[in-house]
Structures are given as structure tokens and as C-alpha cells.
Design an enzyme around this catalytic site. Structure first.
Site, PDB file in Angstrom:
ATOM      1  N   ASP A  60     -27.346  21.020 -10.192  1.00 55.34           N
ATOM      2  CA  ASP A  60     -28.349  21.736 -10.978  1.00 55.34           C
ATOM      3  C   ASP A  60     -27.640  22.415 -12.142  1.00 55.34           C
ATOM      4  O   ASP A  60     -26.570  21.951 -12.550  1.00 55.34           O
ATOM      5  CB  ASP A  60     -29.089  22.742 -10.078  1.00 55.34           C
ATOM      6  CG  ASP A  60     -30.545  22.920 -10.488  1.00 55.34           C
ATOM      7  OD1 ASP A  60     -30.784  23.551 -11.533  1.00 55.34           O
ATOM      8  OD2 ASP A  60     -31.426  22.440  -9.764  1.00 55.34           O
ATOM      9  N   HIS A 100     -32.295  28.308 -13.133  1.00 59.34           N
ATOM     10  CA  HIS A 100     -32.795  27.298 -12.200  1.00 59.34           C
ATOM     11  C   HIS A 100     -31.842  27.028 -11.044  1.00 59.34           C
ATOM     12  O   HIS A 100     -32.232  27.047  -9.874  1.00 59.34           O
ATOM     13  CB  HIS A 100     -33.076  26.016 -12.976  1.00 59.34           C
ATOM     14  CG  HIS A 100     -33.930  25.032 -12.250  1.00 59.34           C
ATOM     15  ND1 HIS A 100     -33.412  24.009 -11.492  1.00 59.34           N
ATOM     16  CD2 HIS A 100     -35.282  24.909 -12.166  1.00 59.34           C
ATOM     17  CE1 HIS A 100     -34.397  23.289 -10.976  1.00 59.34           C
ATOM     18  NE2 HIS A 100     -35.548  23.814 -11.378  1.00 59.34           N
ATOM     19  N   SER A 262     -39.141  22.127  -7.251  1.00 57.97           N
ATOM     20  CA  SER A 262     -37.721  22.468  -7.369  1.00 57.97           C
ATOM     21  C   SER A 262     -37.319  23.483  -6.311  1.00 57.97           C
ATOM     22  O   SER A 262     -36.149  23.561  -5.938  1.00 57.97           O
ATOM     23  CB  SER A 262     -37.423  23.038  -8.759  1.00 57.97           C
ATOM     24  OG  SER A 262     -37.384  22.022  -9.724  1.00 57.97           O
TER      25      SER A 262
END
Length: 418
Positions: A60, A100, A262
Site C-alpha cells: 500500500d 491509506h 480497502s
């Protein structure tokens, strides 16, 4: 992945006060907001294991070093974007992306800030690998190259589970991913992938969620209903998990509320780590099979896999403890076979000619040869079909010519007598 602070104002305000140092009576607000721990059997699974001895690779934007919830959680990392730090712990990308990877990692295996305080991940005793990549324009290195190299690195570092919380919005994938994913499968790694979100323009699952063998995760709201914004649909979805009103630890230590598959994916990746911890000798195919076969049925869904829910709703407790018959193949598909058929990497062996002689019946005897006679004399056939017709035609032509000549002379004589 959008924030839901407005809809969850009470929870968010209490969490913010906790971060600011205000005194909040128990229960801890962050821990209390993690509804998935009870609703999806995770606390039940903790009675057997909390993920010790397993490693989850998070490919990520990078898991930040600062938050206390990651103390002792990240054992190694690397950057594949070309713009992050060598250890993969510097978040990569703009403001929309930098958080994220840390949010994803916190759902998978964050430690909390105390026994009953702070956000805790699904597998709080598992180790994390932080592999930073850049989305979109955040790296000059092609995205497919970053992912392929990160997959191989994660496998070489001993990952038991790899989490991919992103989508390309395309059904197809770059051929370089064939080798990378096969490398993971050949080394017995469980690969968990997010299905994508309608809210970001994804109507159907895209790669890597379309790659055979991955465990694709769809998202549901708090009622267990397929999320309208924070999920998508497709025949490759294997399991459903919460994708709304999720918590995430940000790089600066703040806890936020966010949505998206996610977040659903690392919840499932954490459960995969729990299963592998509880069953150390179990291969990846059977880990995936336990997760989908112990899923809770969705009311009104009669057949599985369903394009919205896959095999049903995640049940971590059952996945860890239930008696599930073993399988010999990954129930989510065979990438090697797909490559053989669609990439034409292998051809079927050519048929081997038989060495056994074939006996044919004897041919009939040839007709006796006839004597053609002298070559200068005509035969009956040449007389009937050649000489006679030719003579007849010639004689008729001569007679016609003579008649025409006589007629012409008579006409000339008549004109002269006048």
C-alpha cells in the site's frame, strides 16, 4: 474510503477528545467503536489465537512509524515507488493517499495503546511488512512493476498473507502479475484483495480482484447488507466483510472513521492470519476454503457464490475453530491453468504418430494392355468423331461458298444487261 465523521459525530468527537488527552471514562471509545470485533466473531477467535507467529504484508502507501498502535508490529519494510524511504515507513502520495496504508495496517494488526484502549487490529499479535507503492502519478515507476516487485519481496520476507487494498478498475492485468502472483501461490501465501467501491466509480470488480486464486473481499454495512457506495460486485467475490463505519489510525496518530473495501480486505487478511496461527500446517488453499465455507449465510441469498456477497458474511470464530473438510485445490481458481489457456504459455503435447503398420487390401489387377496399332492409321474413334464430321463441315462450307459466288455473278450479269 470517504470519511463518515458527520454521520458518526458522537463517536468521532469522543475519539478526538481521547487523542487530545481528555479524560474519558471506560469503555475506551475507539475499542467500543470496533463493532466488527464482536459482530464477525473476531473476539471469539481470540480465545484460540491472536495471530502470533504469522506475517501480513501490506502492499500500500506505507505504514507510518509514529502511531503508538504500531509499536512492535512492523518487523520490516521496503519502498517500491522510488519516492518513499528505504524501510517503506514513509507514507507515499498526496493527502488522499498518504493515510491509506496506515489505515489498512491498523485494521489488520495494530496493537492498541493498552490492554483495553486504542484501536486494535484483527490479528494483534501478527507481524506486519510495510511495502510502500505509489498510486497514480505518485511514482515514475509503472504501477504494475511496483506491485509485481513488492509481491516477490513480500514472499521472500516470509509473508503468510498479502493484503492488496486497491483496484485497477480493469478486468485484465499486466502479464508481469502472472509471475508475481504465481510466485506467491507457489510459496503458499494467501493473497487477499479488495473488490473496489462504487463510490469511486467502480461498478464491477477489477484486477487484481479478478486474478484466479486471490480471496476477493466485498463490503457490507453494519446491517450486513451489501454496501451501495463502499463495495462493488462480481463473480470473483469470495467473502463479505464490513466496509462502512470503519476506524483507521492515521500517520499522525489520529483515529478516523472511513469506508471502503480497502478496509474490509485487511479485516479478512487478519482473519487469514488467525487461521494460519491456529493451524500452522495448513496450506493457503485450505485457509481460504475455511474462510469461505464457514461464512454466515445472507438472508434472501439462495445460491453461492453470489456476485454481491460471495459465499456469505465473514465469521472469524468459525473459520478458526470449525471442522472443515480439507480440499486439494484453491477454491478461488487456478492461475496456472488460466495462464496456460489464455496466455498460451504452454501448448498441448503434439500427438505421437503410431508405429504400428496399417494393412491395406490388395489393389485389383490392372486391365490387359491393348495394342494401339500403327500410329499413322486412323482408328474408328478418330474417323467417327474427327475425320467424318470435319469432311462434312468442309463440304458444306464449299457448297455454300460456290452458291454465294454464283449468286454474285448472276447479279452482276443482270446489272450489265441493263
Amino acid at each position: 474510503m470517504r470519511s463518515r465523521l458527520a454521520r458518526l459525530a458522537v463517536v468521532a468527537i469522543v475519539i478526538a477528545l481521547t487523542t487530545a488527552g481528555a479524560t474519558v471514562p471506560p469503555p475506551d471509545p475507539a475499542r467500543a467503536a470496533e463493532y466488527w470485533l464482536d459482530d464477525y466473531g473476531i473476539r471469539s477467535a481470540w480465545e484460540t489465537t491472536r495471530g502470533a507467529g504469522t506475517t501480513i504484508a501490506v502492499i500500500d502507501t506505507g505504514i507510518a512509524q509514529g502511531p503508538a498502535e504500531f509499536s512492535g508490529a512492523v518487523k520490516a519494510g521496503a519502498d517500491f515507488s522510488g519516492v518513499g524511504s528505504a524501510d517503506g515507513r514513509t507514507p507515499v502520495g498526496g493527502d488522499a493517499d498518504k493515510n491509506h496504508g496506515t489505515w489498512v495496517g491498523s485494521l489488520a494488526a495494530s496493537r492498541g495503546t493498552g490492554p483495553d484502549a486504542g484501536m486494535i487490529g484483527v490479528a494483534p499479535e501478527a507481524q506486519l511488512l510495510s511495502l510502500s507503492i505509489g498510486f497514480g502519478e505518485n511514482s515514475a515507476i509503472p504501477f504494475t512493476t511496483q506491485v509485481a516487485e513488492a509481491m516477490v519481496w513480500a514472499v521472500d520476507q516470509g509473508a503468510d498473507v498479502i493484503n492488496l487494498s486497491f483496484t485497477t478498475n480493469l478486468l485484465e492485468w499486466d502479464p508481469s502479475w502472472d509471475d508475481a502472483f504465481m510466485y506467491a501461490y507457489d510459496h503458499d501465501v494467501v493473497v487477499v484483495v479488495a473488490a473496489g467501491n462504487r463510490g469511486t466509480g467502480t461498478d464491477r470488480v477489477g484486477a487484481p480482484a479478478t486474478i484466479p486464486g486471490v480471496l476477493t473481499v466485498g463490503g457490507v454495512d453494519r446491517t450486513g447488507t451489501a454496501s451501495q457506495e463502499a463495495s462493488t460486485q462480481g463473480i470473483t467475490i469470495g467473502i463479505s466483510a464490513p466496509s462502512e463505519e470503519l476506524l483507521g489510525v492515521s500517520p499522525d496518530g489520529r483515529i478516523v472513521v472511513w469506508d471502503g473495501t480497502s478496509g474490509a480486505a485487511p479485516i479478512v487478511a487478519g482473519v487469514a492470519a488467525l487461521v494460519r496461527s491456529a493451524h500452522p500446517g495448513m496450506d493457503a488453499a485450505n485457509v481460504i476454503n475455511r474462510i469461505i465455507r464457514t461464512a454466515r449465510p445472507v438472508p434472501g441469498v439462495s445460491s453461492t457464490p453470489d456476485p454481491l456477497y460471495g459465499y456469505g458474511l465473514l465469521d472469524a470464530g468459525a473459520a478458526v475453530t470449525a471442522n472443515v473438510p480439507a480440499v486439494s485445490a484453491n477454491p478461488m481458481g487456478d492461475l496456472a491453468e488460466w495462464i496456460r489457456i489464455y496466455r498460451r504459455a504452454e501448448q498441448e503435447p503434439a500427438p505421437v504418430p503410431s508405429a504400428t503398420p496399417v494393412v491395406l487390401p490388395e489393389l485389383p489387377a490392372a486391365d490387359a494392355r491393348s495394342d494401339p496399332g500403327p500410329p499413322l492409321l486412323p482408328t474408328v474413334d478418330t474417323l467417327v468423331y474427327g475425320t467424318v464430321p470435319l469432311l462434312g463441315f468442309s463440304l458444306a462450307a464449299i457448297l455454300v461458298a460456290l452458291g454465294v459466288t454464283a449468286a454474285v455473278r448472276r447479279i452482276r450479269s443482270a446489272r450489265a444487261s441493263r
